[in-house]
Design an enzyme around this catalytic site. Structure first.
Site, short mmCIF file in Angstrom:
data_model
loop_
_atom_site.label_atom_id
_atom_site.label_comp_id
_atom_site.label_asym_id
_atom_site.label_seq_id
_atom_site.Cartn_x
_atom_site.Cartn_y
_atom_site.Cartn_z
N ASP A 125 1.34 3.80 -6.52
CA ASP A 125 0.94 3.11 -5.30
C ASP A 125 2.12 2.60 -4.49
O ASP A 125 1.95 1.75 -3.62
CB ASP A 125 -0.01 1.95 -5.63
CG ASP A 125 0.63 0.92 -6.55
OD1 ASP A 125 1.81 1.09 -6.91
OD2 ASP A 125 -0.06 -0.07 -6.91
N ASN A 126 3.33 3.07 -4.79
CA ASN A 126 4.48 2.65 -3.99
C ASN A 126 5.48 3.79 -3.84
O ASN A 126 5.61 4.64 -4.72
CB ASN A 126 5.15 1.40 -4.58
CG ASN A 126 5.87 1.69 -5.86
OD1 ASN A 126 7.05 2.05 -5.86
ND2 ASN A 126 5.19 1.54 -6.99
N ARG A 138 -13.29 0.39 -9.10
CA ARG A 138 -12.82 1.72 -8.72
C ARG A 138 -12.04 2.44 -9.82
O ARG A 138 -11.67 3.58 -9.65
CB ARG A 138 -11.96 1.64 -7.46
CG ARG A 138 -10.73 0.79 -7.61
CD ARG A 138 -10.04 0.52 -6.27
NE ARG A 138 -8.80 -0.21 -6.42
CZ ARG A 138 -8.72 -1.53 -6.57
NH1 ARG A 138 -9.82 -2.26 -6.58
NH2 ARG A 138 -7.55 -2.12 -6.70
N ALA A 165 -6.57 3.76 -10.08
CA ALA A 165 -7.77 4.47 -9.62
C ALA A 165 -7.60 5.98 -9.74
O ALA A 165 -8.43 6.66 -10.35
CB ALA A 165 -8.07 4.07 -8.17
N CYS A 184 10.98 -14.12 16.43
CA CYS A 184 10.55 -15.10 17.43
C CYS A 184 9.04 -15.04 17.64
O CYS A 184 8.41 -16.05 17.95
CB CYS A 184 11.29 -14.87 18.74
SG CYS A 184 10.98 -13.26 19.51
#
Length: 954
Positions: free
Chosen positions: A436-437, A375, A338, A492
């Site tokens: 994007d990372n 986009r 994008a 848990c």
């Protein structure tokens, strides 16, 4: 404008219109309003003007505008631990659960035990009294609460978004009584000057036959300054900033792509607000400028004169010489998503990489998917399946045929350093991230620091966006500061005690990965590698080996399906196991009325008491689970399902005879993460486990049978609506949510959360890329895009001792340069704009009036590969440093404690030979440099902290 015609529109937007036309259009919009519930509602009006490096936005949404949601954020919800009957009543949240509410927010209550009357869904206004407490702030709240029962336990307080009515002034009124939204507090006093400058343009044009001030004209600038002075004096608005007015006058005839993108992104979002009533609108004027990009001194009339070129708008602002420097740029764009697409479009408008010297390089390893088209505007339906970088290059060349764009399909990382090698990085003018990372961003950032390249970094998250500029020898880098890590969900909580839909979705996603991907992969590995696979398992410990072999036996022998009916039976039995039997077992261990050792109900706080689900084939969620589970199981085992209907599969699952559940005794269930970890650690048994492993190995398929074990491991894919992945996860999560009385999520929300989709909208993308390109223009102005810049002219200049006066002068120059640049953060929803100077690169001081930053190093280039003896000598002679240890990567090449014989052997060896021999690695064909880390002492024998050494060996 005819008001009767305007009645058919919800919003009217004026772009670059005269003030006279804006006033007429705004009046017509107000006259075209409709009667709604006794109030007059105007046609919404927006106007925007881009004049050179200055921009204006104005909103008028009428006398009555209902804002339904000011922020667009999900309503906040918090678990509570008490409600008092004081006046006013005080609500306390569960320990370590901040409410994040604000005074005058409204909340509703649910699931409160004892004080059940408060669970009426009524919104109640609150006053925030602390991070974990708030009071009910309405008249009579105390008496109302007293009429309810006493609080016992549990409950949620959830924010309620209340509609707010806003009133706007007409443009005519607002011109005289302006309300400014400040975008940059470093320019706090500038809006008044710009308000007057935009207002008097019509006066200037009336005198000059409708023409704007001539680009670069000092005479016209002086004339406009006088008009602004008169205007501000007439309304008692103080004195104008004449320098700002001069820049406005000399550039307002031009237009720039970055300013258009920035203003366009904001205004497009304002239009959406006007239509939807979602997100807070701008009240009412916004003035924005990028005056820091202008050359100094300002270009004259001749330099700004039109050339009958597509770039005349830019030339009118920056001059021809500046524009030519844009054509010569060699920029590397990492990512073609994008932001990458929008960036390339802006660069095509600016003319980057269009000369013989210039070129744009873009890399992206992804292919275009259908979901990208909403986009990533360079792509069309015909491009689906094509490489993003290649399709983007073709599209942008269609916009500007002079643009030279070279696409790559490679990920930028350690494994592609022969592709993006020294010669590649050293040839660049700068680097722009569109990633994007975080990991990829950090790697590119490290490369930019190493090669002393500027980096333009940006990102978006829905209506939020940020921009960071990294400038060589000036600012800190992207990696200098880190965001806190995302909070993980306790094991848990996932396993037994979920209390949010995010928990059930993560649980469903984990189940999907384990059953449909990981388990088949283990079988595939066993089938391919046989005994070698078993040997590797042994190294992982008895517990891991035992559970893995049990899984392989289950998937290949005990439960291997032969038909779709077997898959349907498996799906029905999994339903029973996951949503009924396991819950009954949990309640057998911890009954609903159980108290802990302190006498507190076990099922309280974040622990929600579950209830089993009875299978019902007529329930759509139940049916979806068994259907999608059957289809996925059939995919794993390549079982044919052609021609099968959903009804047939659901009916087959419903017909399965399910044994009655009998609770097991002595089953320990972990209630904390510590207990869960202990369970895992205690999985390594003794002789009994070894015997069981031997039995399992004998029961597994033999060498010949292994070859027939053809399973398909399923990779999760969120964007294919026909693959049942999201359908399964949504049904699985919502059934688990039903167990624990958690509000279920629809398919869309489940896809967003489970698919970890980062929301992206075109408005924020346009705005952010506009800001990035503004910072790029500043880099060009200050010479940071030139590889022959002064910053690189003298290698190792930091290591030369300097006088206090020289150090002070250098700091002054650095502070001056920092003022040009802006890191930005915005939230178009609020709206909020925040700009600040980048943080200067932190400096480490060394003796002799010297200091260094992350940008500094020793560059050693002797024109040949020197020996270790020569290397140690030159560091001593040139920099007065005695090296006590030298390493390359993880290999120590020299140290004072190394055996004397070994040191003697290496003294006559070339540095690259020592590095290759010790590290047992070969250098790439294009590699020219080695990086050394050193520990050293000064002439007094004191330890000195110095940067790394870049050594050129070829």
């Amino acid at each position: 404008a005819d008001p009767t015609r305007l009645k058919t529109y919800q919003v009217v937007v004026c772009v670059d219109q005269s003030l006279e036309d804006q006033l007429r259009a705004n009046a017509a919009c107000r006259a075209a309003g409709k009667e709604e519930e006794g109030e007059q509602s105007a046609v919404k009006f927006c106007s925007t003007s881009s004049r050179g490096v200055f921009g204006q936005i104005f909103n008028d949404f009428g006398d009555v505008f209902v804002l339904r949601d000011a922020t667009g954020e999900e309503p906040r919800s918090v678990m509570i631990s008490s409600i008092t009957k004081d006046s006013p009543p005080t609500v306390t949240c569960l320990e370590e659960h901040r409410h994040d509410f604000e005074t005058d927010d409204y909340v509703s209550f649910s699931e409160v035990r004892g004080m059940t009357g408060i669970n009426d869904g009524k919104p109640r206004r609150i006053r925030a009294t602390g991070p974990y407490t708030f009071s009910l702030d309405e008249d009579g709240a105390g008496e109302e609460i007293k009429s309810f029962g006493d609080y016992e336990r549990g409950g949620y307080a959830t924010q309620v978004k209340m509609p707010v009515t806003l009133q706007f002034k007409s443009l005519e009124t607002a011109l005289a009584e302006p309300d400014f939204l400040i975008t940059d507090f470093g320019k706090f006093d500038r809006p008044a000057t710009l308000h007057a400058a935009f207002s008097v343009l019509d006066q200037f044009r009336a005198v000059h036959g409708g023409a704007l001030p001539t680009a670069g004209s000092a005479a016209h600038a002086a004339e406009l300054v006088e008009l602004v002075k008169q205007k501000m004096a007439a309304v008692s608005a103080g004195e104008p900033d004449e320098k700002v007015v001069e820049m406005f006058a000399r550039t307002c005839a031009g237009a720039t792509g970055p300013m258009a993108a920035t203003l366009g992104g904001i205004v497009a979002q304002e239009v959406l607000k006007a239509i939807s009533g979602k997100f807070g609108p701008i009240k009412q004027f916004v003035y924005f400028d990028s005056a820091e990009t202008l050359p100094s001194p300002l270009p004259d009339e001749a330099e700004c004169a039109p050339r009958s070129s597509r770039y005349d708008g830019m030339i009118a602002v920056y001059g021809e010489q500046f524009q030519r420097s844009l054509h010569d740029l060699r920029y590397f764009l990492v990512g073609a998503g994008a932001i990458g697409c929008e960036m390339l479009k802006n660069w095509a408008v600016l003319g980057l990489g269009t000369s013989e010297k210039g070129e744009i390089f873009v890399t992206d390893m992804d292919q275009i998917e259908k979901s990208n088209l909403s986009r990533q505007f360079l792509f069309r339906d015909k491009d689906i399946g094509s490489a993003k970088s290649s399709a983007a290059a073709l599209a942008v060349r269609a916009m500007n045929s002079d643009m030279k764009v070279t696409p790559y399909l490679d990920r930028v990382g350690p494994d592609t350093e022969e592709v993006f090698n020294d010669a590649f990085w050293e040839s660049l003018s700068g680097v722009c991230n569109a990633l994007d990372n975080v990991q990829a961003r950090l790697y590119v950032d490290q490369r930019c620091v190493y090669y002393k390249q500027s980096l333009l970094e940006s990102g978006t998250l829905g209506t939020k966006g940020n921009v960071q500029v990294v400038v060589p020898n000036l600012t800190e880098s992207y990696g200098s500061s880190r965001d806190p890590p995302e909070k993980s969900i306790p094991i848990c909580t996932l396993k037994n005690f979920p209390y949010q839909i995010e928990h059930t979705l993560q649980w469903a996603r984990d189940f999907f990965e384990g059953v449909f991907r990981t388990s088949p992969e283990e079988v595939i590995n066993y089938a391919k590698r046989g005994d070698a696979y078993v040997d590797d398992l042994r190294k992982q410990g008895v517990g891991t080996m035992l559970s893995t072999l049990q899984g392989i036996k289950r998937d290949t022998v005990d439960e291997r399906p032969a038909s779709w009916q077997d898959c349907a039976r498996w799906a029905r039995m999994k339903f029973e196991e996951l949503f009924s039997s396991s819950i009954k077992q949990l309640l057998h261990a911890f009954p609903h009325d159980m108290l802990d050792s302190h006498g507190v109900p076990f099922w309280s706080g974040t622990k929600r008491a579950p209830s089993p689900v009875q299978f019902n084939a007529d329930d759509p969620t139940h049916a979806e689970f068994v259907y999608s589970a059957t289809m996925l199981r059939a995919t794993v085992y390549a079982v044919g399902t052609d021609g099968l209907s959903r009804a047939e599969i659901v009916a087959a699952a419903a017909a399965v005879d399910v044994p009655e559940f009998v609770p097991k005794s002595g089953v320990k269930i972990a209630t904390t993460d510590a207990e869960a970890a202990e369970e895992q650690n205690n999985g390594a048994g003794g002789d009994a486990d070894d015997a069981l492993i031997d039995t399992l190995l004998k029961s597994l398929p033999g060498a010949e049978q292994q070859k027939a074990l053809s399973l398909n491991a399923i990779e999760f894919e969120k964007d294919d609506d026909s693959n049942h992945h999201i359908d399964f996860i949504t049904a699985c999560s919502n059934l688990r949510a039903t167990n624990y009385s958690i509000e279920p999520a629809d398919r869309h929300k489940s896809k967003l959360i489970a698919g970890k989709i980062i929301p992206a909208i075109a408005t924020t993308t346009a705005f952010v890329t506009g800001l990035v390109c503004i910072e790029l223009l500043k880099l060009v102005k200050l010479g940071y895009t030139s590889r022959a810049s002064a910053a690189d002219a003298v290698p190792n200049s930091w290591a030369v001792p300097k006088s206090p006066e020289a150090v002070a002068e250098a700091k002054k120059e650095m502070e001056k340069r920092l003022e040009y640049f802006k890191n930005g953060f915005c939230n178009l929803a609020l709206p909020f704009f925040g700009f600040s100077e980048p943080i200067a690169a932190p400096a480490t001081k060394v003796p002799g009036g010297r200091e260094w930053t992350l940008w500094d190093r020793f560059d050693i280039d002797e024109g040949r590969d020197v020996t270790l003896k020569e290397f140690l000598a030159l560091m001593q002679e040139r920099y007065g440093l005695e090296i006590s240890m030298l390493s390359c990567g993880v290999s120590i090449l020299y140290s004072s404690f190394t055996a004397p014989k070994k040191i003697q052997e290496r003294m006559g060896m070339a540095m690259s030979s020592i590095a290759s021999t010790v590290s047992k690695t070969e250098f790439g064909a294009s590699q020219k440099y080695l990086v050394f880390e050193v520990m050293c002492n000064d002439a007094d024998g004191e330890d000195v902290e110095v940067p790394y050494i870049r050594y050129k060996f070829r």
